[in-house]
Design a protein around this motif. Structure first.
Motif, PDB file in Angstrom:
ATOM      1  N   ARG A  55      42.013  10.046  50.169  1.00  0.00           N
ATOM      2  CA  ARG A  55      42.101  11.409  50.679  1.00  0.00           C
ATOM      3  C   ARG A  55      42.808  12.269  49.644  1.00  0.00           C
ATOM      4  O   ARG A  55      43.656  11.796  48.885  1.00  0.00           O
ATOM      5  N   VAL A  56      42.427  13.519  49.585  1.00  0.00           N
ATOM      6  CA  VAL A  56      43.110  14.517  48.767  1.00  0.00           C
ATOM      7  C   VAL A  56      43.542  15.607  49.734  1.00  0.00           C
ATOM      8  O   VAL A  56      42.716  16.206  50.417  1.00  0.00           O
ATOM      9  N   LEU A  57      44.831  15.849  49.820  1.00  0.00           N
ATOM     10  CA  LEU A  57      45.362  16.740  50.850  1.00  0.00           C
ATOM     11  C   LEU A  57      45.536  18.175  50.373  1.00  0.00           C
ATOM     12  O   LEU A  57      45.944  19.030  51.153  1.00  0.00           O
ATOM     13  N   GLN A  58      45.246  18.431  49.106  1.00  0.00           N
ATOM     14  CA  GLN A  58      45.397  19.778  48.574  1.00  0.00           C
ATOM     15  C   GLN A  58      44.091  20.217  47.920  1.00  0.00           C
ATOM     16  O   GLN A  58      43.144  19.443  47.810  1.00  0.00           O
ATOM     17  N   ASN A  59      44.061  21.449  47.478  1.00  0.00           N
ATOM     18  CA  ASN A  59      42.874  21.964  46.810  1.00  0.00           C
ATOM     19  C   ASN A  59      42.773  21.494  45.368  1.00  0.00           C
ATOM     20  O   ASN A  59      41.834  21.853  44.661  1.00  0.00           O
ATOM     21  N   LEU A 262      41.061  24.185  56.109  1.00  0.00           N
ATOM     22  CA  LEU A 262      40.260  25.310  56.591  1.00  0.00           C
ATOM     23  C   LEU A 262      39.149  25.671  55.613  1.00  0.00           C
ATOM     24  O   LEU A 262      38.083  26.135  56.022  1.00  0.00           O
ATOM     25  N   ARG A 263      39.374  25.458  54.325  1.00  0.00           N
ATOM     26  CA  ARG A 263      38.332  25.771  53.333  1.00  0.00           C
ATOM     27  C   ARG A 263      37.140  24.838  53.476  1.00  0.00           C
ATOM     28  O   ARG A 263      35.983  25.267  53.441  1.00  0.00           O
ATOM     29  N   LEU A 264      37.415  23.542  53.629  1.00  0.00           N
ATOM     30  CA  LEU A 264      36.347  22.550  53.701  1.00  0.00           C
ATOM     31  C   LEU A 264      35.977  22.191  55.134  1.00  0.00           C
ATOM     32  O   LEU A 264      35.103  21.361  55.356  1.00  0.00           O
TER      33      LEU A 264
END
Length: 595
Positions: A55-59, A262-264
């Protein structure tokens, strides 16, 4: 040099064996282990066919490539621990080919890279040109050795001999990256524009068990050891001690994690942070009501700015939507300071070959926001950085209308644009343009014969403009109509409609005027939108006369729901009214002497 800080190592061409943790299930040619120091700080160090972390939790994520790194050294582990205060996902490579393959697989994140000088020199131009690669930091012993080639690559932010300056540069770039990676949708082009509005309405109706939700969120954050434990403990123990606005603006992982979710539309992140999204929206609503009730200027429009980068594709969508609606599909931070928004965010984005720098200039009308349920708050005294910023925070999925797009002159780039909000225009008898430049609080005159522009009146609230047969200029400011005389050497203004300059529903008051028409005998007709009427002022009258509507908000022929534009035909007998929220145009017949 500070001996407590990591210093660059001499590089060699021989790749070293490396290990990894927190990877997706590797192929048969890969091995994974974990590099962890006593503080619990970890870094992913791939071997074989590297894959993205689970997982990647940031942009964004950070890649560190150096063939001679010794990951067992305390200084290296301490540097990783410091960097992870900014970037949760850090991947360390000692093999260039593995690193490039890994970089090419990244689709939804931006990448920051720390490179040794020799590794940076060997990377091909097409690698630096990858759109997912945002910024590069060269970490080496000798700056002078690498300056000549590094200065030719715009994505290289600097050549560093210590890790601390890299941390500071990375901190700025993380903030800029988060600012640019808020999802924007455009009405008529993106289906997401409609879906996010529906999502907002449904999502806020869910009720939470706060303690259970916080516990589940903390457990989710701890699963992969990719978030600093001290930040998780602070949320676990002190969540209710601070406001959600404080948490949202604090330099922790919450802001970046929420932006990414929210972006993805990442279901896992949104569900785990659902309680926080609802709390933040509720706190903005409550503080909005409080701030609007105690300030004497609560109903006056004001201007805020937001600088950021946009992809070339989104910029083209924006140009196609000129005059239409756009939505920020997230909570939205703006600033009252134009210089900060331009210098810190818009201009750096314009220097990136993969983006366009945008300065949004937003005129905010508190009355419109109240009627459309668009809460916003001044966070100067409630955010993490108290008294340091002049920031305005809007709740999720705020909608704006795009009125004007223009290039900002800049000697370093032609990829810097400004979106402003002119409201109306009129032509005088010489075919010169009179411009209601509401976004810049002024009325301007454009001479069509030579292209000269002058400001007739500044530092005013202005919306609609109208020119009569004598070239007198009339403008409205939502609560009154003013006249600029054309018969004096200096510009003079006279109130010709509405006596007390306060909004209301009496016949000597207006409430959100949206349309303006001046009759041949000097009568003034105003579309009084939130009083649902068209009202006429005769010359020297102390109050107006309702000529259409005024019977409340509804769909009958004698009613309006937000009347906007008004026009008489050439005979001055027929009045046409745009009944905006009823999706219709109404026609009214008058006798000639009254117009």
């Amino acid at each position: 040099m500070d001996k407590k800080e990591l210093t660059p190592t001499a590089t060699s061409n021989s790749p070293s064996s490396s290990t990894t943790n927190k990877l997706k299930k590797p192929s048969s040619s890969s091995t994974t282990t974990t590099d962890t120091d006593s503080s619990g700080s970890t870094a992913t160090t791939p071997s074989g066919n590297a894959m993205l972390p689970q997982r990647v939790l940031q942009n964004f994520l950070l890649i560190w490539l150096d063939s001679s790194l010794d990951k067992s050294k305390h200084d290296f582990k301490k540097s990783i621990q410091q960097l992870r205060c900014l970037v949760a996902s850090i991947v360390v490579f000692t093999d260039t080919r593995q690193c490039i393959n890994f970089l090419n697989e990244i689709k939804n994140e931006k990448v920051f890279m720390i490179l040794s000088g020799s590794q940076g020199r060997r990377l091909k131009p097409r690698t630096y040109a990858l759109s997912q690669l945002d910024s590069v930091y060269i970490f080496c012993h000798n700056q002078a050795t690498h300056e000549e080639w590094a200065n030719k690559i715009s994505k290289i932010k600097g050549i560093y001999t210590r890790i601390k300056p890299i941390f500071k540069a990375l901190q700025i770039d993380c903030e800029r990256c988060d600012q640019a990676m808020i999802s924007i949708s455009f009405r008529g082009i993106d289906p997401l524009f409609m879906y996010t509005q529906l999502f907002k309405e449904v999502f806020f109706e869910i009720r939470d068990d706060d303690e259970k939700s916080i516990k589940e969120f903390v457990e989710y954050c701890r699963i992969h050891d990719d978030i600093p434990e001290d930040q998780i403990k602070k949320i676990e123990r002190k969540y209710h001690r601070y406001s959600t606005i404080w948490w949202y603006t604090a330099p922790y992982f919450i802001y970046s994690m929420l932006n990414r979710g929210l972006r993805l539309l990442d279901v896992n992140i949104i569900l785990k942070m659902g309680f926080f999204i609802r709390h933040l929206h509720r706190d903005i609503e409550e503080l909005h009501r409080e701030q609007q009730s105690i300030t004497t200027t609560a109903t006056n429009p004001f201007q805020v700015y937001r600088g950021q980068g946009l992809s070339v594709q989104d910029f083209e969508k924006m140009k196609q939507t000129k005059g239409g609606l756009m939505s920020f599909n997230n909570f939205l931070l703006t600033n009252r300071n134009r210089r900060i928004s331009l210098k810190r965010f818009a201009r750096p984005a314009a220097l990136n070959p993969n983006s366009v720098g945008i300065l949004f200039v937003m005129t905010i009308d508190p009355i419109l926001c109240a009627r459309s349920s668009t809460p916003f708050v001044d966070i100067k005294n409630v955010g993490y950085h108290k008294d340091q910023e002049e920031e305005i925070l809007f709740s999720i999925h705020t909608i704006f209308r795009i009125d004007k797009i223009k290039r900002i002159e800049d000697k370093h780039t032609r990829r810097l644009w400004e979106l402003t909000f002119p409201r109306d225009i009129a032509l005088d008898s010489q075919q010169n343009l009179i411009i209601s430049d509401s976004g810049n609080w002024r009325i301007q005159k454009y001479y069509t014969n030579n292209g000269t522009i002058i400001t007739l009146l500044g530092n005013i609230v202005v919306y609609n403009v109208f020119i009569d047969q004598y070239d007198n200029i009339y403008y409205d400011d939502y609560s009154s109509v003013q006249k600029l005389s054309n018969h004096s050497l200096t510009v003079t203004t006279t109130t010709v409609a509405e006596d007390n300059r306060t909004q209301g529903n009496k016949k000597n008051q207006l409430n959100n005027s949206q349309g303006l028409y001046i009759g041949r005998f000097g009568t003034v007709d105003v579309s009084d939108s939130w009083n649902y009427r068209v009202i006429k002022w005769f010359v020297n009258a102390s109050e107006g006369t309702v000529v259409a509507g005024g019977n409340g908000q509804d769909v009958e022929v004698n009613q309006f729901f937000r009347p906007w534009g008004i026009k008489f035909d050439s005979s001055n007998w027929n009045l046409f009214v745009t009944d905006w929220a009823n999706h219709r145009i109404q026609k009214f017949l008058f006798n000639l002497s009254s117009c």
